[in-house]
Design a protein around this motif. Structure first.
Motif, PDB file in Angstrom:
ATOM      1  N   SER A  19       0.850  -1.188   0.000  1.00  0.00           N
ATOM      2  CA  SER A  19       0.000   0.000   0.000  1.00  0.00           C
ATOM      3  C   SER A  19       0.889   1.242   0.000  1.00  0.00           C
ATOM      4  N   ILE A  20       0.355   2.322  -0.531  1.00  0.00           N
ATOM      5  CA  ILE A  20       1.104   3.573  -0.573  1.00  0.00           C
ATOM      6  C   ILE A  20       0.260   4.676   0.059  1.00  0.00           C
ATOM      7  N   ARG A  21       0.941   5.606   0.650  1.00  0.00           N
ATOM      8  CA  ARG A  21       0.243   6.742   1.252  1.00  0.00           C
ATOM      9  C   ARG A  21       0.188   7.861   0.220  1.00  0.00           C
ATOM     10  N   VAL A  22      -0.990   8.441   0.070  1.00  0.00           N
ATOM     11  CA  VAL A  22      -1.174   9.565  -0.854  1.00  0.00           C
ATOM     12  C   VAL A  22      -1.988  10.640  -0.159  1.00  0.00           C
ATOM     13  N   GLU A  23      -1.898  11.825  -0.693  1.00  0.00           N
ATOM     14  CA  GLU A  23      -2.692  12.925  -0.165  1.00  0.00           C
ATOM     15  C   GLU A  23      -4.170  12.632  -0.424  1.00  0.00           C
ATOM     16  N   PHE A  83      -5.384  13.533  -3.879  1.00  0.00           N
ATOM     17  CA  PHE A  83      -4.963  12.618  -4.942  1.00  0.00           C
ATOM     18  C   PHE A  83      -5.887  11.412  -4.992  1.00  0.00           C
ATOM     19  N   ARG A  84      -6.221  10.875  -3.829  1.00  0.00           N
ATOM     20  CA  ARG A  84      -7.132   9.732  -3.792  1.00  0.00           C
ATOM     21  C   ARG A  84      -8.497  10.126  -4.351  1.00  0.00           C
ATOM     22  N   GLU A  85      -8.955  11.314  -4.008  1.00  0.00           N
ATOM     23  CA  GLU A  85     -10.243  11.790  -4.529  1.00  0.00           C
ATOM     24  C   GLU A  85     -10.215  11.884  -6.053  1.00  0.00           C
ATOM     25  N   LYS A  86      -9.111  12.373  -6.610  1.00  0.00           N
ATOM     26  CA  LYS A  86      -8.988  12.451  -8.071  1.00  0.00           C
ATOM     27  C   LYS A  86      -9.061  11.061  -8.691  1.00  0.00           C
ATOM     28  N   ALA A  87      -8.400  10.108  -8.059  1.00  0.00           N
ATOM     29  CA  ALA A  87      -8.423   8.738  -8.572  1.00  0.00           C
ATOM     30  C   ALA A  87      -9.837   8.174  -8.501  1.00  0.00           C
ATOM     31  N   VAL A 135      -5.935   0.550  -9.867  1.00  0.00           N
ATOM     32  CA  VAL A 135      -4.495   0.484  -9.610  1.00  0.00           C
ATOM     33  C   VAL A 135      -3.888  -0.714 -10.331  1.00  0.00           C
TER      34      VAL A 135
END
Length: 91
Positions: free
Chosen positions: A8-12, A15-19, A33
């Motif tokens: 797993s990776i940590r993102v802002e 960024f997750r919302e955009k994905a 992913v």
């Protein structure tokens, strides 16, 4: 065959919302992913093979002393593309 997990990776959060915003209907973030990774693997594999062919071509040219001008290679490629397009148009 057992399946494995990707770390797993940590993102802002943004960024997750955009994905999540670009997910297709019924598509999960995990599936997104996985698809992105598969496409990146394919692209990098093609790049690696392209470089290997180029290096092999260079080695052959150095061995034989036979080189081809970029202009003639570009012309031949353009002719092949045009022929393929014409053929596709006839189908």
């Amino acid at each position: 065959m057992k399946t494995a997990t990707i770390p797993s990776i940590r993102v802002e959060p943004a960024f997750r919302e955009k994905a999540e915003d670009v997910l297709g209907k019924e598509e999960t973030l995990s599936a997104f992913v996985e698809t992105a990774m598969a496409e990146a693997i394919e692209r990098r594999t093609m790049q690696r093979e392209f470089v290997a062919r180029g290096l092999a071509s260079l080695a052959q040219a150095e061995r034989t002393g036979i080189y081809h001008a970029a202009q003639s290679i570009h012309k031949e490629a353009a002719e092949r593309i045009a022929a393929a397009r014409r053929k596709k148009g006839k189908e």
